[in-house]
Design a protein around this motif. Structure first.
Motif, PDB file in Angstrom:
ATOM      1  N   ARG A   1       0.831  -1.212   0.000  1.00  0.00           N
ATOM      2  CA  ARG A   1       0.000   0.000   0.000  1.00  0.00           C
ATOM      3  C   ARG A   1       0.866   1.263   0.000  1.00  0.00           C
ATOM      4  NH1 ARG A   1      -4.591  -2.517  -0.147  1.00  0.00           N
ATOM      5  NH2 ARG A   1      -4.757  -4.448   1.036  1.00  0.00           N
TER       6      ARG A   1
ATOM      7  N   ALA B   1       2.678   4.091  -3.031  1.00  0.00           N
ATOM      8  CA  ALA B   1       2.853   4.494  -4.432  1.00  0.00           C
ATOM      9  C   ALA B   1       4.235   5.098  -4.609  1.00  0.00           C
ATOM     10  CB  ALA B   1       1.794   5.521  -4.816  1.00  0.00           C
TER      11      ALA B   1
ATOM     12  N   ASN C   1      -2.880  13.500  -3.594  1.00  0.00           N
ATOM     13  CA  ASN C   1      -4.171  12.811  -3.714  1.00  0.00           C
ATOM     14  C   ASN C   1      -4.104  11.416  -3.102  1.00  0.00           C
ATOM     15  OD1 ASN C   1      -6.556  13.911  -5.729  1.00  0.00           O
ATOM     16  ND2 ASN C   1      -4.641  15.010  -5.923  1.00  0.00           N
ATOM     17  N   ILE C   2      -2.999  10.730  -3.340  1.00  0.00           N
ATOM     18  CA  ILE C   2      -2.868   9.365  -2.813  1.00  0.00           C
ATOM     19  C   ILE C   2      -2.646   9.409  -1.299  1.00  0.00           C
ATOM     20  CG2 ILE C   2      -1.396   7.311  -2.870  1.00  0.00           C
ATOM     21  CD1 ILE C   2      -0.972   7.933  -5.877  1.00  0.00           C
TER      22      ILE C   2
ATOM     23  N   TYR D   1      -2.698   6.516   1.930  1.00  0.00           N
ATOM     24  CA  TYR D   1      -1.654   5.572   1.506  1.00  0.00           C
ATOM     25  C   TYR D   1      -0.303   6.280   1.438  1.00  0.00           C
ATOM     26  CZ  TYR D   1      -5.760   2.917   0.385  1.00  0.00           C
ATOM     27  OH  TYR D   1      -6.960   2.272   0.494  1.00  0.00           O
TER      28      TYR D   1
ATOM     29  N   VAL E   1       3.422   7.365   0.153  1.00  0.00           N
ATOM     30  CA  VAL E   1       3.951   7.737  -1.167  1.00  0.00           C
ATOM     31  C   VAL E   1       5.442   8.004  -1.035  1.00  0.00           C
ATOM     32  CG1 VAL E   1       3.853   9.411  -3.066  1.00  0.00           C
ATOM     33  CG2 VAL E   1       1.764   8.857  -1.800  1.00  0.00           C
TER      34      VAL E   1
ATOM     35  N   ALA F   1      -3.920   9.445 -10.051  1.00  0.00           N
ATOM     36  CA  ALA F   1      -3.989   9.050  -8.636  1.00  0.00           C
ATOM     37  C   ALA F   1      -5.246   8.217  -8.389  1.00  0.00           C
ATOM     38  CB  ALA F   1      -3.986  10.294  -7.750  1.00  0.00           C
TER      39      ALA F   1
ATOM     40  N   ALA G   1      -4.599   4.811  -9.589  1.00  0.00           N
ATOM     41  CA  ALA G   1      -3.689   4.110  -8.668  1.00  0.00           C
ATOM     42  C   ALA G   1      -4.440   3.659  -7.415  1.00  0.00           C
ATOM     43  CB  ALA G   1      -2.529   5.026  -8.297  1.00  0.00           C
ATOM     44  N   LEU G   2      -5.363   4.497  -6.957  1.00  0.00           N
ATOM     45  CA  LEU G   2      -6.104   4.150  -5.733  1.00  0.00           C
ATOM     46  C   LEU G   2      -7.016   2.944  -5.946  1.00  0.00           C
ATOM     47  CD1 LEU G   2      -6.941   7.724  -4.423  1.00  0.00           C
ATOM     48  CD2 LEU G   2      -5.484   6.029  -3.314  1.00  0.00           C
TER      49      LEU G   2
ATOM     50  N   LEU H   1      -4.495   0.353  -4.895  1.00  0.00           N
ATOM     51  CA  LEU H   1      -4.038   0.423  -3.499  1.00  0.00           C
ATOM     52  C   LEU H   1      -5.162   0.096  -2.519  1.00  0.00           C
ATOM     53  CD1 LEU H   1      -1.848   3.655  -3.690  1.00  0.00           C
ATOM     54  CD2 LEU H   1      -1.067   1.285  -3.611  1.00  0.00           C
ATOM     55  N   SER H   2      -6.396   0.391  -2.900  1.00  0.00           N
ATOM     56  CA  SER H   2      -7.505   0.195  -1.964  1.00  0.00           C
ATOM     57  C   SER H   2      -8.093  -1.216  -2.022  1.00  0.00           C
ATOM     58  CB  SER H   2      -8.610   1.218  -2.257  1.00  0.00           C
ATOM     59  OG  SER H   2      -9.066   1.046  -3.586  1.00  0.00           O
TER      60      SER H   2
END
Ligand code: SF4
Ligand code: SF4
Length: 579
Positions: free
Chosen positions: A146, A148, A163-164, A169, A171, A479, A482-483, A486-487
């Protein structure tokens, strides 16, 4: 399950009137009942509705079905729904086949019900044949890391990172230069009048103060391996501070991350054209903006300024850099505001002031800025005359004659090019570049922020030249993409991907060459046919299941799961086709 005798259930959806008004669904059901392996057939009014799905699930239990064919609509829209039903019924979702009798039969043959029914029978026959040979497929499960990795600390990279991080999460933000900001550091005003330096300060402060963002400046990515959800990158930091980092001998750290965002930006090309670099009166757009902002007294004393648009880089692919025309409008208007008596002339090929920015072009004309079009046959010429004056010779198409200008300043709209190191980074990430040298998205319309490699996204000027607000919007979009990874509580790999039977592999490299995503590799630790050293290997986490390699492998060593040769080739065409 694979060893069990196939017990195929066929469910024909009437979807009245869409299907049943054209295809004779009762005749289709009777036909399906006689096919080998079929033990149960039902028609259903609407297979996708709750009642339809309950009907199918009930029949699976009551008749001990272990393969299911749904003759209905497109698998693209409904396959996941029926695969879920299979799971709920205790069956592997890959034991489902769909025959698309709506888009492929009822719709195209709406005026030929007999032909539509015949086509539907053929599709159902093929689907039953494939279902009989279907085997369960089990996917690998992985919990994504989790974190980026964002490469590039300009406006796009910082926006994506924030944003991430704001979503909860971690970064790691990597920037080659000593400071964050990228091109934004050199933009002091935009055509709309806003001050980007305030945005830069705000973004930088928020990034530096965010507990979830780790910033590595004077750093570059030197290795990147793994797959979506489980990447590992090596990042090297330049040992000595300074404006131009020298990475040799730098310390390297490894970072594990689930996604990667490319935000490496672009830059103004500063080549040796039109006396740029050889005469201090010749400037680029950014140079002029610097003077207007920090030394406006220089502008007040000018009598004439000439702009040349669409300056070309010799030998390079030609493309529109999108933002230069608007930049010229904003600089030309600023000159007129500071010095209304100054003659401002813009030599252009096409004025591309996107969308509502057209009003800046209108504004410029209303302020007396003169626009002169040039074409391929009449490129502007720049030299210094015998009196030491800057001389620009251009063709005036309305007068149909050459004009000679002696500007105090000449501003060039240089092409925007990818940042230095883009090619090297593309090789490290194993992702493609466009013909212009920018990173190339997986699909312009369907996956505009994704790279072809799963888990890698792009934004900002690394993609193509963009305005600041477009960079921000694209960074937010990247982002967001990407989420979605990650989520996820867990990621699933495999499914319909290609698998190599290494005992048949002759190591011919055909699959390595033909795969559009560069996924098959020869593993020299493995053994191929006859005990030869090295055999092809396909990582299921990368394979998109396009099937190109399995079609091309001369040794028939590659099979695409759920689309094996016997599933595709083993079913003879219907007698109505050949007869
Ligand atoms: S194409 Fe087939 S035989 Fe050739 S290397 Fe790839 S898997 Fe092996
Ligand atoms: S199926 Fe397509 S993506 Fe997968 S390895 Fe073969 S050619 Fe590459």
């Amino acid at each position: 399950m694979a060893e069990e005798k196939p017990r195929v259930g066929v469910f024909v959806c009437r979807c009245y009137p869409t299907i049943a008004a054209v295809v004779d669904t009762d005749a289709l059901a009777d036909f399906a009942a006689d096919l080998p392996g079929v033990v149960h057939v039902e028609t259903t009014d609407y297979a996708c509705l709750d009642e339809g799905r309950e009907q199918i699930q009930r029949a699976i239990g009551e008749h001990g079905l272990n393969r299911v064919v749904v003759a209905a609509c497109s698998h693209r829209t409904h396959e996941s729904l029926f695969q879920r039903l299979m799971r709920q019924a205790g069956l592997n979702p890959y034991l489902l086949e769909m025959a698309n009798i709506r888009e492929h039969c009822a719709w195209p043959h709406v005026n030929d019900p007999t032909g539509a029914t015949r086509a539907a029978k053929e599709l159902v026959r093929l689907a039953v044949g494939r279902a009989r040979l279907a085997e369960p497929v089990h996917k690998q499960i992985l919990e994504p890391v989790r974190r980026a990795l964002v490469i590039g600390g300009g406006v796009s990279g910082m926006t994506a990172a924030l944003n991430i991080a704001d979503a909860g999460y971690d970064v790691t933000l990597v920037e080659r230069e000593p400071g964050l900001g990228g091109n934004l550091q050199h933009v002091y005003y935009v055509a709309e009048g806003d001050n980007p330096q305030r945005l830069l300060r705000d973004l930088t402060n928020r990034v530096m103060g965010h507990r979830r963002i780790g910033v590595l400046t004077r750093s570059e990515v030197i290795a990147h391996e793994g797959h979506v959800g489980a990447f590992r990158s090596t990042i090297r930091t330049a040992p000595t501070p300074g404006p131009s980092p020298d990475f040799r001998g730098g310390e390297a750290v490894e970072v594990e991350h689930g996604v990667t965002i490319i935000a490496t930006g672009g830059r103004e090309w500063r080549g040796d054209v039109y006396l740029l670099g050889g005469d201090e009166r010749v400037l680029t757009s950014l140079d002029l903006e610097e003077i207007i902002t920090h030394r406006p007294e220089q502008i007040v004393g000018l009598k004439e300024v000439v702009f040349i648009q669409c300056v070309r880089r010799p030998g390079a692919v030609e493309y529109c850099s999108r933002i230069c025309c608007t930049n010229t409008m904003k600089n030309a208007i600023r000159i007129k505001l500071l010095n209304p008596g100054c003659q401002v002339i813009v030599l252009y090929r096409d004025i591309i002031t996107y969308g509502f920015r057209e009003r800046f072009y209108t504004d410029a004309r209303e302020r007396g800025i003169i626009f002169v079009r040039y074409d391929e046959a009449h490129m502007p010429q720049v030299q210094v005359d015998s009196d030491g004056r800057l001389e620009v010779v251009a063709w005036e198409p309305s007068l149909r004659q050459e004009i000679v200008l002696h500007p105090d300043l000449l501003s060039l709209s240089m092409p925007l090019e990818p940042s230095p190191g883009t090619e090297r980074l593309a090789r490290i990430l194993d992702v493609p570049l466009s013909s212009e040298g920018f990173f190339m998205e997986a699909h312009l319309k369907m996956r505009p922020m994704d790279m072809a490699r799963e888990g890698i996204f792009l934004c900002g000027m690394a993609h193509y030249p963009r305005f600041i607000e477009e960079c921000i919007a694209s960074a937010q979009a990247a982002a967001g993409r990407a989420l979605t990874i990650l989520s996820q509580p867990r990621l699933y790999f495999g499914g319909s991907v290609s698998v190599v039977d290494q005992s048949k592999c002759v190591g011919c490299l055909t699959c390595v060459r033909v795969c559009p995503f560069g996924i098959p590799r020869i593993q020299y630790s493995d053994t191929g046919v006859g005990g030869i050293n090295g055999a092809a290997y396909i990582d299921a986490a990368f394979c998109t299941g396009c099937g190109t390699c399995s079609a091309e492998c001369p040794a028939k060593a590659i099979q695409l799961v759920a689309y094996r040769d016997e599933q595709i080739m083993g079913m003879p065409l219907g007698s109505w086709v050949t007869g």
